[in-house]
Design a protein around this motif. Structure first.
Motif, short mmCIF file in Angstrom:
data_model
loop_
_atom_site.label_atom_id
_atom_site.label_comp_id
_atom_site.label_asym_id
_atom_site.label_seq_id
_atom_site.Cartn_x
_atom_site.Cartn_y
_atom_site.Cartn_z
N GLU A 316 0.83 -1.22 0.00
CA GLU A 316 0.00 0.00 0.00
C GLU A 316 0.86 1.27 0.00
O GLU A 316 0.42 2.32 -0.45
N MET A 317 2.10 1.17 0.49
CA MET A 317 2.95 2.36 0.53
C MET A 317 3.42 2.78 -0.86
O MET A 317 3.93 3.87 -1.04
N MET A 318 3.24 1.89 -1.84
CA MET A 318 3.66 2.21 -3.21
C MET A 318 2.46 2.56 -4.10
O MET A 318 2.59 2.66 -5.31
N GLN A 319 1.28 2.70 -3.49
CA GLN A 319 0.06 2.91 -4.27
C GLN A 319 -0.57 4.27 -3.99
O GLN A 319 -1.21 4.47 -2.96
N ASN A 320 -0.38 5.20 -4.90
CA ASN A 320 -1.12 6.46 -4.92
C ASN A 320 -1.18 7.20 -3.59
O ASN A 320 -2.20 7.75 -3.21
N GLN A 321 -0.08 7.18 -2.87
CA GLN A 321 -0.02 7.96 -1.62
C GLN A 321 0.44 9.38 -1.96
O GLN A 321 1.33 9.56 -2.79
N SER A 322 -0.13 10.35 -1.27
CA SER A 322 0.44 11.70 -1.38
C SER A 322 1.74 11.72 -0.58
O SER A 322 1.98 10.85 0.26
N LYS A 323 2.55 12.72 -0.84
CA LYS A 323 3.83 12.83 -0.13
C LYS A 323 3.59 12.91 1.38
O LYS A 323 4.28 12.25 2.17
N GLU A 324 2.57 13.68 1.78
CA GLU A 324 2.29 13.85 3.21
C GLU A 324 1.84 12.54 3.84
O GLU A 324 2.29 12.17 4.94
N GLU A 325 0.94 11.81 3.14
CA GLU A 325 0.45 10.52 3.66
C GLU A 325 1.61 9.53 3.80
O GLU A 325 1.70 8.79 4.78
N PHE A 326 2.46 9.52 2.79
CA PHE A 326 3.59 8.57 2.78
C PHE A 326 4.53 8.84 3.96
O PHE A 326 4.90 7.92 4.69
N VAL A 327 4.90 10.12 4.13
CA VAL A 327 5.84 10.46 5.22
C VAL A 327 5.23 10.11 6.57
O VAL A 327 5.89 9.53 7.45
N GLU A 328 3.94 10.40 6.74
CA GLU A 328 3.27 10.08 8.01
C GLU A 328 3.28 8.57 8.27
O GLU A 328 3.54 8.11 9.38
N MET A 329 3.01 7.80 7.21
CA MET A 329 2.99 6.34 7.34
C MET A 329 4.37 5.80 7.69
O MET A 329 4.53 4.91 8.52
N VAL A 330 5.39 6.35 7.04
CA VAL A 330 6.77 5.91 7.31
C VAL A 330 7.14 6.19 8.76
O VAL A 330 7.69 5.33 9.46
N VAL A 331 6.85 7.40 9.23
CA VAL A 331 7.22 7.78 10.59
C VAL A 331 6.48 6.90 11.60
O VAL A 331 7.05 6.44 12.59
N GLN A 332 5.21 6.60 11.33
CA GLN A 332 4.44 5.75 12.24
C GLN A 332 4.95 4.31 12.26
O GLN A 332 4.96 3.65 13.29
N ASN A 333 5.37 3.83 11.08
CA ASN A 333 5.80 2.44 10.96
C ASN A 333 7.26 2.23 11.33
O ASN A 333 7.71 1.09 11.39
N ALA A 334 8.00 3.31 11.52
CA ALA A 334 9.42 3.17 11.83
C ALA A 334 9.58 2.28 13.06
O ALA A 334 9.01 2.52 14.11
N ASN A 335 10.34 1.23 12.87
CA ASN A 335 10.55 0.23 13.90
C ASN A 335 11.55 0.78 14.92
O ASN A 335 12.65 1.14 14.57
#
Length: 376
Positions: A316-335
């Motif tokens: 899902e991270m490679m599918q039609n994410q806006s830049k803001e959505e992607f960065v938020e998802m990355v920061v939340q998922n950071a292990n």
């Protein structure tokens, strides 16, 4: 006493056989990192609880199944296996040299072959690290070599080729690279991004759009594919294979938080995924630098890899994410769990620190934690 080598145990993992693992390491070590197999069952009882006898665990161990006793380096497991044999267990093995040997075994798999090249993947089953050899004519290129450089030299000899080029996709944080030593031993050119900060001699990848030899053209993806580290690169070979390092995995993306700049580097990762990688065709086979689960990420051909189209469809991270959505998802998922000893390993790979064979072994023990987000 029966013994099992890590090569034999790897075969059981790949064939999805039923095996019972009796792990006698401390509970915390077992929870952190164990031998994983789809049809493996486990019992973990620390060795010190078994010194006075195994009566308390006899009923928890099957008599009609192979039992492999595992410890850190092989000594404790022999003591426990002897007691099991004395108690009437017929099918007990010790794992030769224990988890130390499991961490270091490389399994060779054929990935690709056509009239121009042949590609092998080396699967470090106990650690989830992947390296590669691309052979064309009388030359070979090695991608992301582990420190077990004899393995690559042996394959080169078997194939009748010389290792002439070695590339590291980034400065590794979970294992010690064999790139520099392999280059010294073979006379090959060793390539790394200058921005990774290594202090020894190498060919800066910034100076090379392509590396050409025999019938192979390896494209260094345009400056470059950052995300996991600032100088992460991917290599596109003959428009068929993408060696993606720790940028794209079969089941996720490389984590950009190890430098403490998750949001900033996530922007780079977004540009990589949505601009550079977006332009690559769906039928290109992605060959990553790591995997999280062999069961989920090894394909029917027996190697870790998948087409870019399949990876895009699953992630899902490679599918039609806006830049803001992607960065938020990355920061939340950071292990939050970093690779064990990663700062020391990076210092060694950068050339700022030396370590002897025993120290290298100790530093590498444990799982890799280089993935950001895995989809199933």
């Amino acid at each position: 006493m029966k013994q099992m080598t890590v090569k034999e145990l790897t075969s059981k993992v790949l064939k999805k056989e039923h095996v019972f693992i009796f792990d006698v390491r401390n509970e915390s070590d077992f929870k952190d990192w164990k031998i994983e197999g789809k049809n493996f069952a486990y019992l973990n009882v620390p060795y010190f609880e078994l010194i006075d006898g195994i009566e308390a665990v006899v009923d928890r161990i099957p008599k009609d199944q192979e039992v492999i006793v595992v410890c850190a380096k092989g000594g404790s497991s022999e003591f426990v296996a002897e007691q099991l044999e004395e108690a009437g267990f017929q099918n007990v093995f010790t794992l030769v040299d224990g988890m130390q040997a499991w961490s270091e075994h490389l399994h060779k798999a054929m990935v690709y072959e056509d009239e121009n090249m042949k590609v092998y993947q080396f699967i470090r089953v106990g650690k989830g690290c992947l390296s590669y050899m691309v052979i064309s004519g009388k030359e070979a290129l090695v991608v992301d070599p582990s420190r077990f450089i004899d393995v690559y030299e042996d394959v080169a000899r078997e194939e009748g080729v010389n290792i002439t080029h070695i590339v590291d996709s980034h400065l590794h944080a979970d294992h010690i690279s064999g790139g520099r030593e392999l280059a010294e031993r073979t006379g090959a050119k060793y390539y790394l991004m200058k921005s990774e900060g290594a202090v020894y001699h190498f060919e800066p990848l910034e100076m090379h759009d392509t590396i050409d030899f025999e019938q192979v053209q390896l494209e260094v993806l345009a400056v470059k594919t950052p995300g996991h580290t600032p100088g992460s690169v991917s290599f596109f070979v003959n428009h068929k294979l993408l060696f993606s390092g720790d940028t794209i995995f079969v089941g996720g993306l490389g984590r950009p938080d190890l430098g403490g700049k998750a949001a900033e580097w996530a922007l780079d990762l977004y540009d990589t995924v949505y601009e550079k990688v977006a332009a690559i065709a769906d039928d290109v086979v992605v060959l990553p630098g790591h995997y999280a689960s062999l069961d989920d990420e090894m394909n029917g051909a027996g190697f870790v890899g998948d087409t870019l189209g399949n990876i895009r469809a699953r992630n899902e991270m490679m599918q039609n994410q806006s830049k803001e959505e992607f960065v938020e998802m990355v920061v939340q998922n950071a292990n939050n769990e970093t690779p064990p000893n990663f700062e020391e390993i990076v210092a060694i790979n950068r050339g700022l620190k030396e370590a002897d064979a025993e120290q290298q072994q100790e530093l590498e023990i444990g799982p890799n934690r280089c993935a950001l987000h895995h989809t199933h």
